[in-house]
Design an enzyme around this catalytic site. Structure first.
Site, PDB file in Angstrom:
ATOM      1  N   GLY A 112      53.578  29.168  32.056  1.00 29.15           N
ATOM      2  CA  GLY A 112      54.146  30.519  32.147  1.00 29.15           C
ATOM      3  C   GLY A 112      54.790  30.735  33.510  1.00 29.15           C
ATOM      4  O   GLY A 112      54.218  30.352  34.532  1.00 29.15           O
ATOM      5  N   ARG A 167      56.099  25.080  28.147  1.00 27.87           N
ATOM      6  CA  ARG A 167      54.754  24.567  27.851  1.00 27.87           C
ATOM      7  C   ARG A 167      54.993  23.290  27.051  1.00 27.87           C
ATOM      8  O   ARG A 167      55.730  23.297  26.070  1.00 27.87           O
ATOM      9  CB  ARG A 167      53.958  25.582  27.045  1.00 27.87           C
ATOM     10  CG  ARG A 167      53.774  26.919  27.779  1.00 27.87           C
ATOM     11  CD  ARG A 167      52.641  27.730  27.172  1.00 27.87           C
ATOM     12  NE  ARG A 167      52.618  29.106  27.686  1.00 27.87           N
ATOM     13  CZ  ARG A 167      52.082  29.484  28.839  1.00 27.87           C
ATOM     14  NH1 ARG A 167      51.532  28.578  29.635  1.00 27.87           N
ATOM     15  NH2 ARG A 167      52.085  30.744  29.217  1.00 27.87           N
ATOM     16  N   ASP A 212      46.763  25.581  35.450  1.00 30.13           N
ATOM     17  CA  ASP A 212      45.849  24.428  35.438  1.00 30.13           C
ATOM     18  C   ASP A 212      46.343  23.280  34.558  1.00 30.13           C
ATOM     19  O   ASP A 212      46.113  22.120  34.864  1.00 30.13           O
ATOM     20  CB  ASP A 212      44.422  24.848  35.084  1.00 30.13           C
ATOM     21  CG  ASP A 212      44.354  25.719  33.845  1.00 30.13           C
ATOM     22  OD1 ASP A 212      45.425  26.015  33.272  1.00 30.13           O
ATOM     23  OD2 ASP A 212      43.238  26.094  33.448  1.00 30.13           O
ATOM     24  N   THR A 231      50.841  30.820  38.762  1.00 33.23           N
ATOM     25  CA  THR A 231      50.501  31.573  37.548  1.00 33.23           C
ATOM     26  C   THR A 231      50.087  32.974  37.958  1.00 33.23           C
ATOM     27  O   THR A 231      49.427  33.144  38.984  1.00 33.23           O
ATOM     28  CB  THR A 231      49.354  30.916  36.756  1.00 33.23           C
ATOM     29  OG1 THR A 231      48.856  31.871  35.790  1.00 33.23           O
ATOM     30  CG2 THR A 231      48.185  30.489  37.629  1.00 33.23           C
ATOM     31  N   ASP A 264      47.866  34.597  36.604  1.00 34.95           N
ATOM     32  CA  ASP A 264      46.478  34.845  36.174  1.00 34.95           C
ATOM     33  C   ASP A 264      45.436  34.762  37.298  1.00 34.95           C
ATOM     34  O   ASP A 264      44.335  35.287  37.151  1.00 34.95           O
ATOM     35  CB  ASP A 264      46.078  33.843  35.083  1.00 34.95           C
ATOM     36  CG  ASP A 264      46.932  33.995  33.829  1.00 34.95           C
ATOM     37  OD1 ASP A 264      47.520  35.082  33.651  1.00 34.95           O
ATOM     38  OD2 ASP A 264      47.011  33.036  33.045  1.00 34.95           O
ATOM     39  N   ASP A 302      43.637  32.243  38.043  1.00 37.74           N
ATOM     40  CA  ASP A 302      42.458  31.674  37.373  1.00 37.74           C
ATOM     41  C   ASP A 302      42.173  30.230  37.782  1.00 37.74           C
ATOM     42  O   ASP A 302      41.446  29.519  37.077  1.00 37.74           O
ATOM     43  CB  ASP A 302      42.639  31.754  35.848  1.00 37.74           C
ATOM     44  CG  ASP A 302      43.886  30.992  35.373  1.00 37.74           C
ATOM     45  OD1 ASP A 302      44.699  30.577  36.224  1.00 37.74           O
ATOM     46  OD2 ASP A 302      44.033  30.823  34.152  1.00 37.74           O
ATOM     47  N   ARG A 346      44.667  35.768  30.605  1.00 37.93           N
ATOM     48  CA  ARG A 346      43.893  34.856  29.738  1.00 37.93           C
ATOM     49  C   ARG A 346      42.407  35.176  29.818  1.00 37.93           C
ATOM     50  O   ARG A 346      42.012  36.303  29.662  1.00 37.93           O
ATOM     51  CB  ARG A 346      44.141  33.393  30.122  1.00 37.93           C
ATOM     52  CG  ARG A 346      45.475  32.881  29.711  1.00 37.93           C
ATOM     53  CD  ARG A 346      45.564  31.383  29.943  1.00 37.93           C
ATOM     54  NE  ARG A 346      46.940  30.949  29.885  1.00 37.93           N
ATOM     55  CZ  ARG A 346      47.579  30.679  28.767  1.00 37.93           C
ATOM     56  NH1 ARG A 346      46.970  30.760  27.615  1.00 37.93           N
ATOM     57  NH2 ARG A 346      48.843  30.305  28.793  1.00 37.93           N
TER      58      ARG A 346
HETATM   59  O1  F6P Z   1      49.285  32.170  31.954  1.00 34.21           O
HETATM   60  C1  F6P Z   1      50.155  33.223  32.126  1.00 34.21           C
HETATM   61  C2  F6P Z   1      50.189  34.097  30.911  1.00 34.21           C
HETATM   62  O2  F6P Z   1      51.125  35.129  31.137  1.00 34.21           O
HETATM   63  C3  F6P Z   1      48.848  34.682  30.464  1.00 34.21           C
HETATM   64  O3  F6P Z   1      48.451  35.778  31.241  1.00 34.21           O
HETATM   65  C4  F6P Z   1      49.137  34.993  29.020  1.00 34.21           C
HETATM   66  O4  F6P Z   1      47.947  35.004  28.261  1.00 34.21           O
HETATM   67  C5  F6P Z   1      50.042  33.869  28.607  1.00 34.21           C
HETATM   68  O5  F6P Z   1      50.624  33.361  29.788  1.00 34.21           O
HETATM   69  C6  F6P Z   1      51.131  34.231  27.646  1.00 34.21           C
HETATM   70  O6  F6P Z   1      51.777  33.057  27.288  1.00 34.21           O
HETATM   71  P1  F6P Z   1      53.176  32.998  26.541  1.00 34.21           P
HETATM   72  O7  F6P Z   1      54.240  33.404  27.515  1.00 34.21           O
HETATM   73  O8  F6P Z   1      53.289  31.579  26.141  1.00 34.21           O
HETATM   74  O9  F6P Z   1      53.094  33.976  25.409  1.00 34.21           O
END
Ligand code: F6P
Length: 320
Positions: free
Chosen positions: A11, A72, A103, A125, A127, A129, A171
């Protein structure tokens, strides 16, 4: 070492461009060539490479997103795919790589290092995390964006004497919820890492209205549940008017804050110096405001520790 590659993965997060800029300018200062790898590990395997000059990154520090694009790409967990990526790097004379991402991206950086291409990971990120770092690139900007949005939600909540349950991203990590909840004056902050008592939250909200408050606010980490589901549970214990709201991907956009720009710049600069010292397989993090490193392998066993004292502070001010 003559040429290094840089990619962003997972992300996107505000401040990734500032990190790319810092890596590019530092590397060029040391006489290295820099190659941007577009679309993360997917672009690495496809050989989607662009040379980067200092001019290419001149106006990027204030821009959100990542101008190298991100993806991703779970396929990079396969050894065959990793080997293809390493072959592309060798074919293009790239001796080392800096990976900016969450991660999942660290697995890729470690795989490349094991295949003979020294690679270093930067925590990118929203997050926050990642283990062994107090900060990830984009976290502060995402908090700022969520706080600004909640300030607006509070206006309408007050006009209608409503309770709003606002989902923030992260997340399985409650760091965004804790920080934004405290900064927004939430009546309750609910995160996946800690148990919560929904009946007690309903009592707090009811008491708030009884005491003359004109709105209620629950900041809910997405890892707990959807705002709408939480609202339905909450309404079993209180008869107030309530709405669920999901802030969603807006939290990932926008110009990075000062903190994100400065930390991304410090860590990008630091990462190039690690590669110049011949180091790889390392994750850069921040500790007491300064960049540090950990073996990427340690990260896989580690668990991120949030500042849970923020919850205690909030509860002391809001609980009946
Ligand atoms: O890891 C970053 C993040 O924005 C999280 O907070 C969220 O759960 C996820 O990515 C959303 O992913 P995507 O953009 O693939 O929907």
């Amino acid at each position: 070492m003559k040429r290094i590659g840089i990619l962003t993965s997972g992300g996107d997060a505000p401040g990734m461009n500032a990190a790319i800029r810092a890596v590019t300018k530092t590397a060029i200062h040391h006489g290295l060539e820099v190659v941007g790898i577009r679309y993360g590990f997917a672009g690495l395997v496809a050989g989607d490479f662009v040379p980067l000059t200092a001019e290419d990154v001149d106006h990027k520090i204030s821009q959100g997103g990542t101008f190298l694009y991100s993806a991703r790409y779970p396929e990079f967990a396969q050894e065959e795919v990793q080997k293809k990526g390493a072959e592309q790097l060798r074919k293009h004379g790239i001796d080392a790589v800096i990976v900016i991402g969450g991660d999942g991206s660290y697995h890729g950086a470690l795989a490349l290092t094991r295949l003979g291409i020294n690679s270093v990971g930067l925590p990118g990120t929203i997050d926050n995390d990642i283990p062994y770092t107090e900060y990830t690139i984009g976290f502060d900007s995402a908090c700022r964006t969520a706080m600004d949005a909640i300030d607006k939600i509070r206006d309408t909540a007050s006009s209608h004497h409503r309770v709003f349950i606002v989902n923030v991203m992260g997340r399985e990590c409650g760091d965004i919820a804790m920080r934004v909840g405290l900064a927004s004056g939430a009546d309750a902050i609910v995160i996946p890492e800690r148990p919560y008592d929904i009946k007690a939250i309903a009592e707090t909200l009811k008491q708030g209205f009884a005491d003359g408050k004109d709105h209620g606010l629950v900041v809910l980490a997405e890892g707990v549940m959807e705002a709408e589901d939480f609202k339905n549970e909450l309404l079993k214990y209180g008869d107030f008017d309530a709405r669920g709201n999901v802030l969603g991907h807006m939290q990932r956009g926008g110009s990075p804050t000062v903190e994100d720009r400065v930390n991304a710049t410090k860590m990008g600069n630091y990462a190039v110096n690690l590669l110049l010292d011949g180091k790889g397989g390392l994750a850069v993090g921040m500790e007491n405001g300064q960049p540090n490193t950990h073996d990427i392998l340690d990260l896989f066993d580690g668990k991120h520790q949030g500042d849970y004292s923020l919850l205690d502070v909030n509860e002391e001010m809001t609980k009946n």
